[in-house]
Design a protein around this motif. Structure first.
Motif, PDB file in Angstrom:
ATOM      1  N   SER A  75      26.050 -11.955  16.873  1.00 20.44           N
ATOM      2  CA  SER A  75      25.406 -12.060  15.559  1.00 20.44           C
ATOM      3  C   SER A  75      26.199 -11.177  14.600  1.00 20.44           C
ATOM      4  O   SER A  75      26.478 -10.012  14.899  1.00 20.44           O
ATOM      5  CB  SER A  75      23.949 -11.594  15.633  1.00 20.44           C
ATOM      6  OG  SER A  75      23.855 -10.261  16.079  1.00 20.44           O
ATOM      7  N   PHE A  76      26.584 -11.746  13.461  1.00 20.12           N
ATOM      8  CA  PHE A  76      27.364 -10.956  12.514  1.00 20.12           C
ATOM      9  C   PHE A  76      26.895 -11.240  11.093  1.00 20.12           C
ATOM     10  O   PHE A  76      26.362 -12.312  10.783  1.00 20.12           O
ATOM     11  CB  PHE A  76      28.868 -11.239  12.649  1.00 20.12           C
ATOM     12  CG  PHE A  76      29.208 -12.655  12.982  1.00 20.12           C
ATOM     13  CD1 PHE A  76      29.112 -13.661  12.031  1.00 20.12           C
ATOM     14  CD2 PHE A  76      29.626 -12.989  14.252  1.00 20.12           C
ATOM     15  CE1 PHE A  76      29.433 -14.958  12.341  1.00 20.12           C
ATOM     16  CE2 PHE A  76      29.950 -14.299  14.574  1.00 20.12           C
ATOM     17  CZ  PHE A  76      29.849 -15.288  13.612  1.00 20.12           C
ATOM     18  N   ALA A  80      29.085  -8.423   5.418  1.00 20.66           N
ATOM     19  CA  ALA A  80      29.587  -7.106   5.801  1.00 20.66           C
ATOM     20  C   ALA A  80      31.063  -6.962   5.441  1.00 20.66           C
ATOM     21  O   ALA A  80      31.790  -7.955   5.255  1.00 20.66           O
ATOM     22  CB  ALA A  80      29.383  -6.879   7.286  1.00 20.66           C
ATOM     23  N   ALA A  81      31.511  -5.709   5.385  1.00 23.71           N
ATOM     24  CA  ALA A  81      32.892  -5.426   4.981  1.00 23.71           C
ATOM     25  C   ALA A  81      33.902  -5.975   5.989  1.00 23.71           C
ATOM     26  O   ALA A  81      35.009  -6.387   5.619  1.00 23.71           O
ATOM     27  CB  ALA A  81      33.079  -3.914   4.815  1.00 23.71           C
ATOM     28  N   LEU A 133      36.009  -7.334  19.857  1.00 18.17           N
ATOM     29  CA  LEU A 133      35.847  -7.375  18.400  1.00 18.17           C
ATOM     30  C   LEU A 133      35.023  -6.194  17.901  1.00 18.17           C
ATOM     31  O   LEU A 133      35.265  -5.675  16.801  1.00 18.17           O
ATOM     32  CB  LEU A 133      35.180  -8.691  17.992  1.00 18.17           C
ATOM     33  CG  LEU A 133      36.024  -9.962  18.166  1.00 18.17           C
ATOM     34  CD1 LEU A 133      35.205 -11.198  17.812  1.00 18.17           C
ATOM     35  CD2 LEU A 133      37.285  -9.901  17.303  1.00 18.17           C
ATOM     36  N   GLU A 134      34.033  -5.767  18.702  1.00 17.62           N
ATOM     37  CA  GLU A 134      33.253  -4.590  18.306  1.00 17.62           C
ATOM     38  C   GLU A 134      34.143  -3.357  18.188  1.00 17.62           C
ATOM     39  O   GLU A 134      33.993  -2.544  17.264  1.00 17.62           O
ATOM     40  CB  GLU A 134      32.132  -4.336  19.325  1.00 17.62           C
ATOM     41  CG  GLU A 134      30.946  -5.270  19.186  1.00 17.62           C
ATOM     42  CD  GLU A 134      29.779  -4.855  20.069  1.00 17.62           C
ATOM     43  OE1 GLU A 134      28.651  -5.313  19.803  1.00 17.62           O
ATOM     44  OE2 GLU A 134      29.992  -4.069  21.018  1.00 17.62           O
ATOM     45  N   ALA A 139      31.977  -2.589  14.712  1.00 12.20           N
ATOM     46  CA  ALA A 139      30.731  -3.256  14.310  1.00 12.20           C
ATOM     47  C   ALA A 139      29.918  -3.592  15.556  1.00 12.20           C
ATOM     48  O   ALA A 139      30.447  -3.689  16.666  1.00 12.20           O
ATOM     49  CB  ALA A 139      31.044  -4.526  13.521  1.00 12.20           C
ATOM     50  N   SER A 140      28.625  -3.758  15.356  1.00 10.72           N
ATOM     51  CA  SER A 140      27.734  -4.170  16.450  1.00 10.72           C
ATOM     52  C   SER A 140      27.545  -5.678  16.364  1.00 10.72           C
ATOM     53  O   SER A 140      26.903  -6.180  15.427  1.00 10.72           O
ATOM     54  CB  SER A 140      26.382  -3.442  16.326  1.00 10.72           C
ATOM     55  OG  SER A 140      25.512  -3.872  17.344  1.00 10.72           O
ATOM     56  N   LEU A 141      28.107  -6.413  17.321  1.00 11.37           N
ATOM     57  CA  LEU A 141      28.127  -7.877  17.250  1.00 11.37           C
ATOM     58  C   LEU A 141      27.331  -8.547  18.369  1.00 11.37           C
ATOM     59  O   LEU A 141      26.827  -9.659  18.186  1.00 11.37           O
ATOM     60  CB  LEU A 141      29.576  -8.382  17.303  1.00 11.37           C
ATOM     61  CG  LEU A 141      30.529  -7.861  16.224  1.00 11.37           C
ATOM     62  CD1 LEU A 141      31.942  -8.361  16.484  1.00 11.37           C
ATOM     63  CD2 LEU A 141      30.053  -8.299  14.840  1.00 11.37           C
ATOM     64  N   ILE A 142      27.228  -7.913  19.527  1.00 10.88           N
ATOM     65  CA  ILE A 142      26.606  -8.551  20.692  1.00 10.88           C
ATOM     66  C   ILE A 142      25.104  -8.322  20.673  1.00 10.88           C
ATOM     67  O   ILE A 142      24.640  -7.188  20.489  1.00 10.88           O
ATOM     68  CB  ILE A 142      27.200  -7.997  22.003  1.00 10.88           C
ATOM     69  CG1 ILE A 142      28.703  -8.266  22.064  1.00 10.88           C
ATOM     70  CG2 ILE A 142      26.507  -8.635  23.209  1.00 10.88           C
ATOM     71  CD1 ILE A 142      29.379  -7.635  23.258  1.00 10.88           C
ATOM     72  N   ASP A 143      24.356  -9.396  20.848  1.00  8.13           N
ATOM     73  CA  ASP A 143      22.900  -9.297  20.956  1.00  8.13           C
ATOM     74  C   ASP A 143      22.565  -9.074  22.432  1.00  8.13           C
ATOM     75  O   ASP A 143      22.457 -10.015  23.212  1.00  8.13           O
ATOM     76  CB  ASP A 143      22.242 -10.587  20.442  1.00  8.13           C
ATOM     77  CG  ASP A 143      20.727 -10.462  20.333  1.00  8.13           C
ATOM     78  OD1 ASP A 143      20.146  -9.628  21.057  1.00  8.13           O
ATOM     79  OD2 ASP A 143      20.129 -11.219  19.548  1.00  8.13           O
TER      80      ASP A 143
END
Length: 706
Positions: A75-76, A80-81, A133-134, A139-143
């Protein structure tokens, strides 16, 4: 599109096709493995039916749009920047790496006949990319909540599927197979059991297989609101008349109509149907129809749902390649060419490598009969439907659920019925799916470095590596033509182990009958050499069956309903009957019998008593064969015990004849003692045949009292 990006699209499409092929090769066993194992379908028939229904489900009922990130793992925030052209470029190459890694892992699993979840494999690949990618974008991407549900489903779905399958088979066994007349009971009870079966399939057909079709009907204005047929996405209620019902009334009515139609058709078919077989064979024939219908549904639903595992990531890649850099919608349209690619890839996978995993599901976990296969498929379909409802929304795997269901029906006959070594290997492959696909995805992603040139080098090397591994392991490959020929048996269904055991018993009985003819000629003073040779030939034929059967069982190519050592002991005891019958014939060839009409008459009487004992023994094996189809009902075990007792009584009668004949020969044979001793040896060998029948029958007693 730039030439390099065109090459990227071509290679990504090749990866997508490879993934679709793997889905067909591995997941098709979910639908057809139990049908092959129960001999409801030959492998050839199963492959054809599965290919048709998988393609139909994938092409006709698949979603017209797909989530850009499968199963909500990532989830992204598009505002966001970090969400820019560089991020979407990395995401595109990451999805390609995830597809390739998942596909390679599924190829490895399929090569060893291990049924793994294609859904969980692609999730594993996406999780691996998400971790990288995180780190890259801080960034926090994984649910992780969704990931935890996936891990939970490893335990929940097999347990639920196994429990429902166990209870379904237990109900069939208690109400039908335990009945004094199973066929008569089936004529009126099978249609009643069919009603809930078709009702569940009707609900599942709408909620799972046709949800994309229903959504398209809404978009085209054919129906006003798709939620009149589909469950509410959230905040649902149990009132079926409410607008936000979990199970809408329209869906209930459609499913009930489907259930009634299926039940009535089965009722009218069975009402006047003349069964050629009797007892449990007739019952199993009824459940063959139900099993094939259930399997066809599972194949259709699987094609409709799991097509997105192949083309979902590819649809996202295509969207990223053809849209403005730095932009990505939550859902994207699936192009028609991609739908055709995914559908055809799944069908081709079914037709080429699908038999590998079918063999594991159908033969290696437990022995499957049509009633067991029906129970397993019904339990799996119901479990998948329940857990896919929005009020639970647990992403269960069809593979995991069906394997659990197969184990469940196996356990209905006791723990010995399940090969837990095979099941352990399967579970290990499940646990390995996420980390294996994740590690592979990270490796490929790092190697490609998100640049077209690296990808053009890396992916062909990966494909070549897979091809090389398959090539060097080709020596223990089974050609698909050979596999189909072996399974179809020239058009007949593959026999069960106990059907082959009965075939061996028939060959043993034929040996004894040839022996009886030889004794008849010898006691009549005629030349018995032809009949003696016929007995020897018959024993050799029985021996060949025994050796082939022993080799199969020793190699653990089949899962028996009893311990393998117990079965081999039973087979050895049965084979001794033919050995002793041959020994009688060989004794007859040594010299003429004692020339006394009464003594010769007693020898013939003894031979007939032995043949009677053998015939009752063969009837006992025939019933044992049918008992294995019944799930070892109490009534069936009682009848088996009675037949064993009859063999023992027949052997006792032969003993009485032998004792009387031996006494007469010794009393009257003093004028020709050598001939008298020879006749006594013939009587002893005949007694050995009867004793061997008794020993072989008594070897079945553990089954009676298990």
């Amino acid at each position: 599109m730039e030439p390099l990006m065109t090459l990227v699209l071509i290679l990504a499409t090749a990866v997508c096709a490879y993934m679709a092929w793997n889905i067909g090769a591995n997941d098709v066993a979910n639908a057809m493995g139990t049908s092959v194992g129960s001999r409801a379908l030959t492998l050839k028939q199963a492959v054809v039916i599965a290919a048709i229904f998988e393609f139909a489900g994938a092409f006709l009922a698949g979603d017209a749009v797909t989530d850009t990130v499968r199963k909500g793992i990532l989830s992204f925030d598009t505002e966001a920047a970090y969400f820019d052209a560089a991020f979407t470029n990395d995401l595109m190459f990451g999805f390609i790496a995830a597809m390739m890694a998942a596909a390679v892992w599924i190829t490895i699993a399929t090569r060893f006949g291990l049924p793994v979840s294609t859904t969980h494999s692609i999730i594993g690949g996406i999780v691996g990319i998400g971790l990288v990618l995180e780190i890259q974008y801080e960034a926090s991407l994984i649910d992780w909540g969704v990931v935890s549900k996936v891990v939970m489903s490893w335990v929940v779905s097999p347990l639920m599927g196994g429990l429902l399958a166990f209870l379904t088979f237990y109900a069939v066994r208690s109400t039908i197979l335990e009945a004094p007349d199973p066929i008569a009971r089936s004529r009126w009870l099978a249609p009643i059991l069919a009603l809930p079966t078709f009702f569940v399939l009707g609900i599942a057909l709408q909620f799972k297989a046709l949800k994309g079709f229903i959504s398209r009907m809404e978009s085209e204005g054919v129906i006003a609101n798709k939620y009149d047929w589909l469950p509410a996405k959230q905040d649902g209620v149990w009132n079926p008349l409410a607008e936000n019902a979990w199970i809408p009334m329209n869906a209930i009515l459609v499913a009930f109509v489907i259930g009634m139609i299926g039940s009535l058709i089965l009722y009218f078919v069975l009402r006047n149907y003349e069964f050629k077989g009797e007892g449990f064979h007739g019952v199993e024939r009824i459940f063959v129809w139900l099993q094939i219908i259930t399997a066809a549904y599972v194949a259709f639903a699987h094609g409709a749902n799991d097509r997105s595992n192949a083309i979902g990531p590819m649809a996202t890649v295509f969207e990223l390649l053809t849209s403005t850099p730095g932009e990505l919608a939550d859902k994207v349209d699936v192009p028609l060419w991609l739908v055709l690619l995914g559908s055809a890839g799944i069908a081709i996978g079914v037709m080429t490598w699908g038999w590998r995993v079918m063999d594991t599901i159908g033969h290696k976990i437990t022995d499957i009969t049509p009633t067991r296969g029906f129970a397993a498929e019904f339990g799996a379909a119901t479990t998948i439907l329940v857990f896919s409802m929005p009020f639970l929304a647990v992403p269960v795997s069809t593979t995991h659920t069906l394997v659990g269901a197969v184990v469940g029906v196996g356990l209905a006959g006791g723990a010995k019925n399940v090969d837990f070594r095979v099941f352990g290997k399967i579970v290990a492959s499940w646990v390995a799916s996420l980390p294996a696909a994740g590690f592979g995805a990270v490796t490929l992603y790092v190697a490609m470095a998100s640049t077209p040139l690296n990808m053009i080098v890396v992916l062909p090397i990966a494909f070549a590596g897979v091809a090389y591994v398959l090539w060097i392991t080709r020596d223990d490959e089974i050609a698909i033509e050979d596999a189909l020929a072996e399974a179809s048996g020239g058009g007949d269904k593959q026999p069960t182990v106990f059907e082959l055991f009965h075939t061996h018993a028939e060959a043993v009985e034929a040996t004894v009958e040839h022996m009886l003819t030889a004794v008849s000629k010898a006691t009549a003073g005629e030349d018995a050499s032809a009949e003696i040779q016929a007995t020897i030939d018959a024993e050799l034929y029985a021996d060949n069956i025994k050796n082939a059967l022993r080799e199969k069982v020793s190699a653990r190519e089949w899962k028996l309903l009893i311990d393998s050592d117990e079965f081999l002991y039973m087979l050895g005891r049965q084979d001794r009957i033919a050995d002793y019958a041959q020994n009688v014939a060989e004794q007859l060839s040594f010299r003429p019998l004692y020339d006394n009409a009464k003594a010769r008459g007693m020898v013939m009487e003894m031979a007939e008593a032995v043949q009677k004992t053998t015939a009752i023994y063969e009837d006992t094996v025939l019933h044992l064969r049918d008992l294995t189809l019944s799930g070892y009902t109490k009534a069936g075990r009682t009848e088996l015990r009675d037949l064993i007792n009859q063999v023992n009584l027949a052997e006792h009668e032969a003993d009485v004849v032998e004792s009387r004949a031996a006494g007469f020969v010794f009393r009257e044979g003093s004028d020709d003692p050598l001939a008298a001793v020879h006749m006594y040896r013939v009587l002893q060998r005949l007694d050995d045949v009867a004793n061997a029948c008794e020993d072989a029958a008594n070897a079945f007693l553990p089954i009676v009292y298990q």
